[in-house]
Structures are given as C-alpha cells and as structure tokens.
Design a protein around this motif. Structure first.
Motif, short mmCIF file in Angstrom:
data_model
loop_
_atom_site.label_atom_id
_atom_site.label_comp_id
_atom_site.label_asym_id
_atom_site.label_seq_id
_atom_site.Cartn_x
_atom_site.Cartn_y
_atom_site.Cartn_z
N GLU A 115 0.82 -1.21 0.00
CA GLU A 115 0.00 0.00 0.00
C GLU A 115 0.86 1.27 0.00
O GLU A 115 0.57 2.22 -0.70
CB GLU A 115 -0.94 -0.01 1.20
CG GLU A 115 -2.11 -0.96 1.07
CD GLU A 115 -2.91 -0.72 -0.20
OE1 GLU A 115 -3.24 0.44 -0.48
OE2 GLU A 115 -3.21 -1.71 -0.92
N ARG A 118 2.39 1.62 -3.39
CA ARG A 118 1.40 2.15 -4.34
C ARG A 118 1.26 3.65 -4.21
O ARG A 118 1.16 4.37 -5.21
CB ARG A 118 0.05 1.48 -4.11
CG ARG A 118 -0.05 0.06 -4.63
CD ARG A 118 -1.34 -0.58 -4.16
NE ARG A 118 -1.59 -1.88 -4.79
CZ ARG A 118 -2.51 -2.74 -4.37
NH1 ARG A 118 -3.26 -2.43 -3.31
NH2 ARG A 118 -2.68 -3.88 -5.00
N HIS A 119 1.23 4.13 -2.97
CA HIS A 119 1.14 5.57 -2.75
C HIS A 119 2.34 6.30 -3.35
O HIS A 119 2.19 7.33 -4.02
CB HIS A 119 1.03 5.87 -1.26
CG HIS A 119 1.17 7.33 -0.94
ND1 HIS A 119 0.16 8.25 -1.18
CD2 HIS A 119 2.22 8.05 -0.42
CE1 HIS A 119 0.57 9.46 -0.82
NE2 HIS A 119 1.81 9.36 -0.35
N SER A 122 2.31 6.44 -7.13
CA SER A 122 1.30 7.35 -7.67
C SER A 122 1.84 8.76 -7.83
O SER A 122 1.26 9.57 -8.56
CB SER A 122 0.07 7.37 -6.76
OG SER A 122 0.34 8.05 -5.54
N PRO A 129 -2.91 3.33 -9.17
CA PRO A 129 -2.02 2.49 -8.36
C PRO A 129 -2.76 1.42 -7.58
O PRO A 129 -2.16 0.40 -7.22
CB PRO A 129 -1.35 3.50 -7.42
CG PRO A 129 -2.33 4.61 -7.30
CD PRO A 129 -3.01 4.70 -8.64
N SER A 130 -4.04 1.62 -7.31
CA SER A 130 -4.78 0.64 -6.51
C SER A 130 -4.95 -0.68 -7.24
O SER A 130 -5.25 -1.71 -6.61
CB SER A 130 -6.15 1.20 -6.13
OG SER A 130 -6.98 1.35 -7.27
N LEU A 132 -2.49 -2.09 -9.03
CA LEU A 132 -1.17 -2.63 -9.30
C LEU A 132 -0.76 -3.64 -8.23
O LEU A 132 -0.86 -3.36 -7.04
CB LEU A 132 -0.12 -1.52 -9.36
CG LEU A 132 -0.29 -0.46 -10.46
CD1 LEU A 132 0.77 0.62 -10.31
CD2 LEU A 132 -0.22 -1.10 -11.84
N ASP A 133 -0.27 -4.79 -8.68
CA ASP A 133 0.33 -5.74 -7.74
C ASP A 133 1.81 -5.38 -7.58
O ASP A 133 2.26 -4.34 -8.07
CB ASP A 133 0.15 -7.17 -8.23
CG ASP A 133 0.73 -7.41 -9.63
OD1 ASP A 133 1.43 -6.52 -10.15
OD2 ASP A 133 0.47 -8.50 -10.19
N GLU A 134 2.56 -6.23 -6.89
CA GLU A 134 3.97 -5.92 -6.64
C GLU A 134 4.74 -5.73 -7.95
O GLU A 134 5.50 -4.77 -8.11
CB GLU A 134 4.62 -7.03 -5.81
CG GLU A 134 6.10 -6.78 -5.53
CD GLU A 134 6.75 -7.91 -4.74
OE1 GLU A 134 7.44 -8.74 -5.37
OE2 GLU A 134 6.54 -7.95 -3.51
N VAL A 137 3.76 -2.41 -9.64
CA VAL A 137 4.40 -1.25 -9.01
C VAL A 137 5.86 -1.16 -9.44
O VAL A 137 6.36 -0.07 -9.77
CB VAL A 137 4.28 -1.33 -7.47
CG1 VAL A 137 5.14 -0.25 -6.81
CG2 VAL A 137 2.83 -1.18 -7.04
#
Length: 307
Positions: A115, A118-119, A122, A129-130, A132-134, A137
């Motif tokens: 999380e 992802r932030h 972004s 980004p929400s 996206l998996d590892e 990202v």
C-alpha cells in the motif's frame, strides 16, 4: 551544465528554496494553466482550439527562452559567469529528485508494504495504483525512471549544451507544456496537439541518447542495444520506448505491457517480451544503472566542454 548537474546531485532542489520561491517549473506551469483557462474555450470549434494551442506553445516557449537569454546578458565573463550560469540552470535538472522518488517506491515494496509503495508510485505515474500488484508497481517505477531520465535530465542537459541557458529553459517550458496539456483528453485533444508534437520533436535525439547511456553502461550492452533497436518502435511513444527497452534488457526484465488509466485499459505491447516481471531488487538495480548512466552523461558533457 556540469555545474547544474553537480549542484542537483548534491542538493536536489532544497525544500527551504521551494517554500520561499517555489520552482521555475511551477512558475511556467502557472502561466500554462492561466492560458489554458483563457484560450481553451469549450464553445469554440476544434480548429480554433488547435490554433490557440499552437499560439500557447510558441508563446510560452519563446517567453521562457527570451527571459533566459536576457539573464545571460548580465553574466560576467570567465569562470564566475560559468558558475552563475550553472546556478541558473540548476533548477531545470531533476537528477536527484528522480532518484529519490524511485527509491521511495523501492523501500516499502522491498519491505512488503504494498500500500505504501502504491502511494509512492502514484507520485510519478498516471495509472491507477490501486490496481497494481507488486510486479506492476515495480514496472511502473522503472518505466518512469527510464522515461524521465530522458525528459528530466538528458534532454535538458542536451539542449543546454547546444544552446546554453536559453536552451535548457526553453526545453523545460516545452516539456511542462506537454505534461500539462499534451494529453489526448476531450479538453486537450486539440489545444494540446502542438505541445505534444513539439515535445516529441525536441526529445528525438535525447531519448535515443538516453537508451545508449543505459545500454553502454550495463553489463549486457549487446543485448540492451539489440533490444532497444528491436522493441523501441513497439512503444506507444515515439521516444519513451528507447530508454525503456534499453533499461529492460540491461536488467533482464520486461516493461510496458497492458496498463489501466482510470476506467480505460491500454492494451500495449511488452518491451523485452519473454523476460520475467521486475521485483523490488530490480528497482534497486535500476537505480544503480541510472547512477552509472548519469556519470557517463557528466563525462560526455565534460568532454564536449574541453573540445
């Protein structure tokens, strides 16, 4: 340009400076926003909006370049003038900022904090980004690193070497125009057309040079050069594919591919297809590749200065 690179590598753009005076790119952005409001009118037809966009792109670029040219009149001769010119060029180079933004993604991703990662990602990409998996990202951060190495460092330095302070300032005006209004959205499809096309033009050589820097400073120069030549044209951008393909092959990973922007899925081709997805460790390796490429860039500038 060497002075600007050195200052940025050591200091970045200090927060107290930003708090006190902002940043030249934000000043340019404020002008573009104002012209967007004044000239990009919904009630006029697309042809008129395109003409208004052409005028905006040319006017902003000319104004910023002219102000930089006037500033050079007041620079003294000799090394004092060189140093002062480097200080004025300093904010137009984003070498330290690019490294710090990507490193801010790598740290939480390596720690398993998706999380937070992802932030952080972004802050540097436009996709959602929400979703996206590892691997997503990691891909997004490395793609941003590759593309923005060209747009944020190599291209401004290239134009600064060729045309001095007016060159680097005018380039950043063009790049800011593209980032703000050069998108294919209903509002900017016509108005931002000229900004996007001009940005493509001025990045033709720097993007390819960036790819060469990534390839030639890697442990796999032949593979990186071959992949860059093969896959760069598969990218949606006429320029971004060159550094992305070179970095992907240098790291032995795949980049680009399908991605989500808001409610739209962009089904795009892979770069270095067949290679595995990147991991957090690959972001760290990508940052090392970036540092080697920036050292090579500085050496190239030094050689050009001595000729």
């Amino acid at each position: 340009m060497l002075v600007a690179l050195a200052l940025d590598a050591v200091l970045g753009w200090p927060k107290p400076f930003f708090a006190a005076i902002g940043h030249p790119v934000t000043w340019i952005g404020a002008l573009i926003s104002r012209l967007d409001i004044w000239l990009n009118l919904d009630e006029v037809d697309p042809g008129q909006r395109r003409l208004a966009g052409v005028i905006t792109a040319l006017a902003v670029t000319a104004l910023v370049g002219e102000l930089a040219w006037i500033a050079t009149w007041f620079l003294p001769a000799g090394w004092v003038g060189v140093l002062l010119g480097g200080v004025l060029a300093w904010p137009f180079v984003a070498m330290r900022s690019m490294h710090d933004h990507v490193a801010a993604v790598e740290r939480p991703l390596a720690a398993g904090d998706l999380e937070h990662a992802r932030h952080e990602v972004s802050m540097i990409v436009g996709r959602d980004p929400s979703r996206l998996d590892e691997a997503g990202v990691a891909r997004a951060s490395l793609e941003s690193l590759a593309e923005n190495t060209s747009d944020g460092i190599v291209a401004p330095v290239f134009w600064g070497v060729l045309l001095g302070l007016p060159g680097i300032a005018a380039y950043k005006a063009i790049n800011t125009l593209d980032s703000m209004i050069g998108h294919r959205t209903p509002r900017h499809e016509a108005f931002g057309w000229a900004s996007a096309r001009i940005d493509d033009l001025v990045n033709l050589i720097p993007a390819r040079l960036t790819g060469l820097l990534f390839a030639l400073t890697s442990n796999r120069p032949k593979e990186a050069l071959a992949t860059m030549w093969r896959d760069a044209g598969h990218h949606r951008s006429p320029n971004a594919g060159w550094p992305e393909a070179a970095l992907a092959a240098a790291l032995g990973i795949r980049l680009s591919g399908p991605r989500i922007y808001g409610d739209r899925v962009a089904d795009e081709s892979w770069v270095n297809e067949g290679a595995p997805d990147p991991t957090p460790e690959d972001i760290s390796r990508g940052l090392a590749s970036y540092r080697y490429a920036m050292i090579a860039l500085a050496l190239m500038v030094a050689v050009s200065a001595s000729i």
